[in-house]
Design a protein around this motif. Structure first.
Motif, short mmCIF file in Angstrom:
data_model
loop_
_atom_site.label_atom_id
_atom_site.label_comp_id
_atom_site.label_asym_id
_atom_site.label_seq_id
_atom_site.Cartn_x
_atom_site.Cartn_y
_atom_site.Cartn_z
N VAL A 167 5.24 23.05 -26.60
CA VAL A 167 4.77 23.50 -25.29
C VAL A 167 5.99 23.80 -24.45
CG1 VAL A 167 3.35 22.98 -23.30
CG2 VAL A 167 2.78 21.99 -25.50
N LEU A 168 6.23 25.10 -24.21
CA LEU A 168 7.39 25.47 -23.40
C LEU A 168 6.94 25.63 -21.97
CD1 LEU A 168 9.23 28.09 -25.60
CD2 LEU A 168 9.80 25.70 -25.26
N ALA A 169 7.69 25.05 -21.07
CA ALA A 169 7.33 25.13 -19.66
C ALA A 169 8.56 25.31 -18.82
CB ALA A 169 6.60 23.85 -19.24
N GLN A 170 8.32 25.88 -17.65
CA GLN A 170 9.41 26.04 -16.70
C GLN A 170 9.46 24.78 -15.85
OE1 GLN A 170 9.38 29.91 -14.95
NE2 GLN A 170 10.58 29.18 -13.21
N VAL A 171 10.59 24.12 -15.87
CA VAL A 171 10.71 22.85 -15.15
C VAL A 171 11.79 23.01 -14.08
CG1 VAL A 171 11.10 20.37 -15.41
CG2 VAL A 171 10.09 21.65 -17.27
N ARG A 172 11.54 22.40 -12.96
CA ARG A 172 12.50 22.52 -11.87
C ARG A 172 13.23 21.18 -11.69
NH1 ARG A 172 10.60 24.80 -6.12
NH2 ARG A 172 10.34 26.65 -7.41
N TYR A 173 14.53 21.31 -11.62
CA TYR A 173 15.35 20.13 -11.33
C TYR A 173 16.03 20.36 -10.02
CZ TYR A 173 15.02 18.75 -16.25
OH TYR A 173 14.58 18.35 -17.46
N SER A 174 16.06 19.34 -9.17
CA SER A 174 16.84 19.51 -7.94
C SER A 174 17.63 18.24 -7.65
CB SER A 174 15.91 19.87 -6.78
OG SER A 174 15.14 18.75 -6.43
N LYS A 175 18.72 18.48 -6.97
CA LYS A 175 19.62 17.37 -6.71
C LYS A 175 20.23 17.58 -5.33
CE LYS A 175 20.76 13.92 -9.16
NZ LYS A 175 19.89 13.31 -10.17
N THR A 176 20.34 16.51 -4.57
CA THR A 176 20.97 16.63 -3.25
C THR A 176 22.27 15.83 -3.26
OG1 THR A 176 18.74 16.63 -2.37
CG2 THR A 176 20.54 16.41 -0.78
N ILE A 177 23.31 16.51 -2.84
CA ILE A 177 24.61 15.85 -2.80
C ILE A 177 25.07 15.83 -1.35
CG2 ILE A 177 27.04 16.08 -3.48
CD1 ILE A 177 25.44 15.46 -5.90
N GLU A 178 25.56 14.66 -0.93
CA GLU A 178 26.06 14.55 0.45
C GLU A 178 27.56 14.33 0.39
OE1 GLU A 178 24.03 11.59 2.67
OE2 GLU A 178 22.08 12.55 2.45
N GLN B 197 28.40 21.66 -5.32
CA GLN B 197 27.57 22.37 -6.30
C GLN B 197 27.94 21.94 -7.72
OE1 GLN B 197 27.80 26.58 -5.87
NE2 GLN B 197 26.27 26.94 -7.45
N LEU B 198 29.24 21.90 -7.96
CA LEU B 198 29.71 21.52 -9.29
C LEU B 198 29.24 20.12 -9.68
CD1 LEU B 198 33.34 22.86 -9.49
CD2 LEU B 198 31.40 23.52 -10.92
N LYS B 199 29.31 19.25 -8.67
CA LYS B 199 28.93 17.87 -8.93
C LYS B 199 27.44 17.78 -9.25
CE LYS B 199 29.79 13.41 -6.79
NZ LYS B 199 30.09 12.80 -5.49
N ALA B 200 26.65 18.53 -8.50
CA ALA B 200 25.20 18.50 -8.71
C ALA B 200 24.85 19.04 -10.08
CB ALA B 200 24.51 19.30 -7.62
N ILE B 201 25.49 20.16 -10.45
CA ILE B 201 25.19 20.77 -11.76
C ILE B 201 25.55 19.81 -12.89
CG2 ILE B 201 25.87 22.61 -13.34
CD1 ILE B 201 26.09 24.41 -10.82
N GLU B 202 26.62 19.17 -12.68
CA GLU B 202 27.05 18.19 -13.69
C GLU B 202 26.00 17.10 -13.88
OE1 GLU B 202 30.83 15.75 -13.38
OE2 GLU B 202 31.56 17.81 -13.70
N GLU B 203 25.49 16.64 -12.74
CA GLU B 203 24.49 15.57 -12.81
C GLU B 203 23.19 16.05 -13.44
OE1 GLU B 203 23.84 13.16 -9.34
OE2 GLU B 203 26.00 12.99 -9.04
N ILE B 204 22.81 17.28 -13.10
CA ILE B 204 21.57 17.81 -13.68
C ILE B 204 21.73 17.99 -15.19
CG2 ILE B 204 20.03 19.82 -13.73
CD1 ILE B 204 20.59 20.08 -10.69
N ASN B 205 22.88 18.49 -15.56
CA ASN B 205 23.13 18.73 -16.98
C ASN B 205 22.94 17.48 -17.84
OD1 ASN B 205 23.54 21.41 -17.26
ND2 ASN B 205 25.73 21.32 -16.81
#
Lengths: 92, 397
Positions: free
Chosen positions: B248-259, B346-354
């Motif tokens: 089952v392929l689905a589009q999933v949303r990931y979000s991250k907030t960095i302060e 941004q870089l930090k957030a992407i890293e965490e999502i990855n």
């Protein structure tokens, strides 16, 4: 007569190229440096001291002089003398 | 000649001294009697020293009587005499014998078990198996049945591809090679559903087994059944259970907030240093010069040094010299570049999502929203990803 016999024997061994000491029953005296004298086919010791050793053989007396000589081996046929050798003399 | 020397040593010989006048005559007689003499030394006019074998000595004695010389034994040499001496010391011989037997006895036992190459299997378990098969430290080597151990270990573990058991000296070495990949056993008889592991929008459903319940475009919540293992029978109203399988392929949303703070406090050393020395015994410390630290802001460093250092033997003496170093610092406020901050957030957030993403996912979009609040930069990064969200859930009734 005996001399003639000896001469004949000598000629024969020369012709046949036999070892002299075996054919003519002669002693074989080997001197190694100034440290050792070996006599094969001897006829006994006449005198033995640290400085002078006289050994009887078929061709006469072999007189060995030197210092602190000792008889390393002595067997019926063979004798070997160690020490610092000064001279080996054949007195016939 | 070495060979003759060794022969003489084993046969045994004596060093004799002969006193008399006609020593040369004695030597000649000895020659005729075939007595082997060696190392004949002249000591004085009346005396010589010589070595002669034991049998030769007996023969020589008769000759000595004939010539009127005197003979005496100075030293007994060789193995037979050594043996005689040892006979008097029976306990020594016994001790030597005991030592040899004891060494052989000890070296025919296992004293150490070494297991090489285990990764997943714990060594203790294998030692346990060995113990069950009566193999332990102190066991005789020849009583170990290697085939039996091998069978026992292979029976217990499926993932061993190679096993070698050998004894080297007093060591029992087990070399084990495990299979790298253990084949996952899927129990296909167990009925199950495929449910959503994450919230997302369905893009594609492929049901290999079972009934697909969701279609493209449907939004599913976590826990929703995607492929059902409950099948309706065509002939009757009754339903039966199957082991659902599918993708089952689905589009999933990931979000991250960095302060990130815009103003940064930075410490800068002024160069002033205040040191305090102390002594430490085990865990208790003593300060020599206790005093107030003359700085408002400082960094503390502790430097420990062993007072006595022993290289050998290696004993840790719990006595240490401690130096407290206080460095004065100045606090500074630095305002950072917002653009730079945005990028790093941004870089930090992407890293965490990855880190959260499964391996076979595909990123389709990336979005970033920034806002500044009370000197703090907030960055919200949203990523949309296509992935398999199916999760097996067993049906139990």
């Amino acid at each position: 007569m005996k001399k003639n016999m000896d001469r004949a024997k000598k000629t024969l061994t020369d012709v046949l190229e036999l070892p002299l000491d075996v054919a003519l029953d002669l002693p074989k005296i080997t001197i190694i440096g100034d440290m050792r004298v070996e006599i094969i086919n001897h006829k006994g010791i006449i005198q033995y001291t640290n400085e002078l050793i006289r050994i009887n053989t078929n061709i006469g007396v072999v007189k060995i002089t030197g210092n602190s000589m000792e008889i390393k081996n002595i067997l019926i046929e063979e004798i070997s003398i160690d020490g610092s050798i000064e001279s080996v003399e054949i007195i016939s | 000649m070495l060979v003759i020397k060794i022969w003489n040593y084993f046969k045994g010989y004596v060093i004799i001294r002969i006193k008399g006048l006609s020593l040369e005559r004695l030597l000649n007689l000895a020659l005729v009697e075939d007595i082997y003499l060696w190392n004949v030394k002249r000591l004085s006019n009346m005396e010589i020293e010589a070595s002669v074998s034991i049998i030769g000595y007996n023969n020589l004695e008769e000759l000595v009587n004939k010539t009127g010389c005197k003979i005496e034994i100075k030293e007994r040499m060789g193995f037979p005499f050594l043996l005689e001496r040892l006979k008097k010391r029976k306990m020594l011989g016994f001790g030597v014998l005991f030592f040899i037997i004891f060494t052989i006895f000890l070296s025919s036992m296992i004293w150490e078990v070494e297991i090489i190459g285990t990764e997943q299997i714990s060594e203790n378990e294998i030692i346990g198996i060995l113990k069950n098969n009566d193999v332990k430290i102190g066991k005789f080597k020849k009583h170990i049945d290697k085939n039996q151990i091998q069978r026992a270990i292979f029976d217990k573990y499926d993932n061993i591809s190679f096993l070698d058991i050998r004894t080297t000296g007093v060591k029992l070495i087990l070399e084990i090679k495990e299979q790298d990949i253990t084949l996952e056993k899927i129990d296909r008889t167990q009925p199950c559903n495929i449910v959503a592991g994450k919230k997302g929008v369905i893009l594609k459903t492929v049901a290999k087994n079972g009934k697909a319940l969701v279609e493209k475009g449907k939004i599913v919540e976590e826990g929703d059944i995607l492929i059902s293992g409950v099948m309706d029978s065509e002939n009757s109203d009754e339903s039966y259970l199957v082991h659902a399988e599918g993708e089952v392929l689905a589009q999933v949303r990931y979000s991250k907030t960095i302060e990130m703070p815009i103003i940064k406090h930075e410490k800068k050393e002024t160069g002033k240093v205040y040191k305090q020395k102390g002594l430490k015994v085990k865990e208790k410390g003593i300060k020599f010069f206790a005093g107030d630290i003359p700085f408002e802001n400082y960094i503390e460093e502790i430097d420990e040094k062993d007072i006595i250092k022993l290289r050998w033997p290696k004993i840790n003496i719990p006595l240490k010299m401690i130096t407290h170093i206080y460095r004065e610092v100045e606090l500074k406020e630095i305002k950072q570049d917002i653009d730079f901050l945005k990028k790093s957030a941004q870089l930090k957030a992407i890293e965490e999502i990855n880190k959260e993403l499964p391996n076979d996912s595909e990123i389709i979009s990336k979005d970033a929203i920034y806002s500044v609040e009370d000197n703090i930069l907030k960055a919200k990064i949203t990523m949309e990803v296509i992935e398999d969200i199916g999760k097996i859930q067993t049906i139990s009734d």
